[in-house]
Design an enzyme around this catalytic site. Structure first.
Site, PDB file in Angstrom:
ATOM      1  CD1 TRP A   1      37.910  41.927  59.151  1.00 34.88           C
ATOM      2  CD2 TRP A   1      39.411  43.167  60.251  1.00 34.88           C
ATOM      3  NE1 TRP A   1      38.958  42.163  58.293  1.00 34.88           N
ATOM      4  CE2 TRP A   1      39.901  42.927  58.939  1.00 34.88           C
ATOM      5  CE3 TRP A   1      40.184  43.927  61.113  1.00 34.88           C
ATOM      6  CZ2 TRP A   1      41.123  43.430  58.490  1.00 34.88           C
ATOM      7  CZ3 TRP A   1      41.409  44.417  60.670  1.00 34.88           C
ATOM      8  CH2 TRP A   1      41.861  44.170  59.377  1.00 34.88           C
ATOM      9  CG  HIS A   2      40.992  44.463  64.686  1.00 37.47           C
ATOM     10  ND1 HIS A   2      39.809  45.122  64.457  1.00 37.47           N
ATOM     11  CD2 HIS A   2      41.976  45.301  64.274  1.00 37.47           C
ATOM     12  CE1 HIS A   2      40.074  46.310  63.925  1.00 37.47           C
ATOM     13  NE2 HIS A   2      41.368  46.439  63.806  1.00 37.47           N
ATOM     14  N   GLY A   3      40.520  39.833  65.335  1.00 42.75           N
ATOM     15  CA  GLY A   3      41.070  38.587  65.844  1.00 42.75           C
ATOM     16  C   GLY A   3      40.062  37.758  66.603  1.00 42.75           C
TER      17      GLY A   3
ATOM     18  CB  SER B   1      34.798  47.028  63.038  1.00 43.56           C
ATOM     19  OG  SER B   1      34.708  47.735  64.261  1.00 43.56           O
TER      20      SER B   1
ATOM     21  CG  PHE C   1      44.950  41.810  63.417  1.00 44.56           C
ATOM     22  CD1 PHE C   1      44.797  40.926  64.458  1.00 44.56           C
ATOM     23  CD2 PHE C   1      45.500  43.061  63.664  1.00 44.56           C
ATOM     24  CE1 PHE C   1      45.183  41.282  65.749  1.00 44.56           C
ATOM     25  CE2 PHE C   1      45.878  43.425  64.961  1.00 44.56           C
ATOM     26  CZ  PHE C   1      45.723  42.531  65.991  1.00 44.56           C
TER      27      PHE C   1
END
Length: 475
Positions: free
Chosen positions: A326-328, A323, A475
């Site tokens: 997922w942000h970057g 997770s 993102f």
């Protein structure tokens, strides 16, 4: 097109009037308008990437129909695999190609090899992480037979690209949002009024608090070696409030806007900084993403229903780490997610991860001393992790933390952000039992309207007029 722009101030009422005027004709025409409006809204950033949304939508729409009639398990798995590879392939190429190439080159050089791979200058499409996850969850749920697939392609394409939440969520599920596109909608004035209140509160958080804290955050992180420890601590505090007001502000505007069109979107934030442990924090922060990873990553890995405690804990660490990624495309996000996974482990090991499910200090004006300690310690852990989230690199984060802890703790500079934070926290504490902080329709008129006009006046006096993009657009 930004929510905090003049263009959106024209686009929204125009679309609203046309949408409800078309109600006299048919639901399909209304959905067609929403689809066209959503594609126009997104195309204002870069029309070239509209094809990605259309391709993702078309693949999952077709896969959903095939899954409905398919009975052979292997064929159904093949169809699901096509959807997963297509969606994650598009996301991976545009968001992570450069990261993996650069990481491979760095690792090769450390091992004594010289790797020469071409790194493409790839533009990251706005909101790609959000709409690919929303579309992908549809095929997974159809595969699991949790939802019935639709054969109305206009409704499905509008569901994937619905403009209020297209760019930064909430990440909706087909079981909740798609049926709303398939049934007749009517204008509920009470919900529309509440939607306007939530839009006002979201704009206030964005343009007054988040955008005013942004330059103070930039100053503390870019020039951290020039500031003392207390100022750097303030810089982390400012970033924590900035990203919360920026992202939850977007969610408030999205939810409020959807209500104007007769749609109900899921709640995405529930006053997370009043959490008493990390478990409660993740039930209150970016709820749509945390539940997505729970349902589509953590549970498929085995969740808590494993024979081994170590396997269960590993599932948690993997889910939190993924997770974060997922942000970057940066190792800082991986570390951020991994840290939260480590924070969460002691709660699971002691069986206390679901201890705090209600509202803190429910029915009381003030928290107890124990609750203050719980909220303070949880917030301190969150602040430490935010350093990695905001820093440009892991070395930057470690240097920032080191300088913050070792430099003299003298009178801080950059104090002008504190009144904004005090105002926010006071309002949200009083309203912590409400879906959003400006839900005051039950209050007398002589309280409501001065409150609305005061927020508007503060936005005109102190709001940032530079139309700063929302943080989560990257993102």
């Amino acid at each position: 097109m930004l929510f905090n722009s003049l263009a959106f101030a024209v686009f929204l009422p125009f679309t609203f009037v046309c949408y409800w005027w078309l109600q006299r004709y048919s639901l399909r025409i209304q959905n067609t308008l929403l689809l066209l409006a959503s594609y126009f809204f997104y195309g204002c950033w870069d029309w070239r990437f509209l094809g990605l949304i259309a391709i993702s939508s078309a693949i999952d729409f077709g896969v959903g129909i095939q899954l409905d009639s398919a009975t052979h398990p292997r064929y159904r798995k093949l169809l699901l695999t096509i959807s997963i590879i297509a969606n994650l392939g598009i996301l991976g190429f545009f968001k992570y190609y450069g990261f993996f190439v650069e990481s491979f080159i760095t690792a090769s050089e450390r091992l004594g090899f010289q790797a020469h791979l071409h790194t493409l200058q790839i533009i990251l499409p706005v909101g790609i992480s959000f709409y690919t996850f929303q579309s992908l969850s549809y095929t997974i749920d159809v595969y699991r037979r949790h939802v019935q697939p639709t054969r109305d392609w206009i409704a499905f394409f509008a569901y994937v690209s619905f403009f209020p939440q297209l760019v930064a969520g909430p990440i909706e599920r087909a079981a909740h949002l798609l049926p709303q596109f398939l049934c007749k909608r009517s204008l509920d004035t009470s919900l529309a009024k509440d939607g306007l209140r939530q839009i006002l509160w979201g704009l206030f958080k964005k343009v007054v608090i988040a955008d005013n804290l942004a330059p103070l955050v930039d100053e503390s992180f870019v020039n951290y070696s020039e500031h003392n420890g207390v100022t750097l601590l303030l810089g982390v505090l400012y970033f924590a409030i900035q990203i919360y007001c920026d992202f939850s502000g977007y969610s408030d505007i999205a939810i409020g806007t959807a209500r104007l069109f007769g749609f109900d979107l899921m709640r995405n934030f529930a006053y997370p900084y009043f959490s008493r442990d990390i478990g409660e924090f993740w039930r209150r922060w970016h709820i749509s993403l945390s539940t997505w990873f729970r349902d589509y990553v953590y549970i498929p890995l085995g969740g808590s229903r494993t024979l081994s405690k170590a396997h269960h804990l590993a599932n948690l660490i993997i889910t939190f780490t993924v997770s974060g990624f997922w942000h970057g495309a940066n190792w800082t996000f991986v570390v951020w997610g991994f840290l939260h996974g480590l924070y969460y482990l002691p709660l699971v090991m002691t069986g206390n991860h679901k201890r705090h499910t209600g509202i803190v200090a429910a029915g009381r004006w003030l928290p107890t001393a124990s609750e203050v300690v719980q909220m303070g310690s949880t917030f301190a852990l969150v602040l430490l992790a935010w350093v990695f989230f905001r820093a440009d690199s892991i070395s930057h984060a470690l240097a920032y933390i080191s300088h913050m802890m070792t430099s003299p703790w003298q009178t801080p500079s950059l104090l002008k952000g504190l009144p904004f934070i005090a105002l926010l926290m006071a309002i949200e504490w009083v309203q912590r039992d409400k879906p959003h902080a400006l839900e005051i329709h039950q209050m007398p008129v002589w309280i409501r309207w001065p409150a609305y006009y005061s927020l508007i006046a503060v936005m005109f006096l102190y709001g940032n007029t530079g139309h700063v993009p929302f943080i989560y657009f990257q993102f």
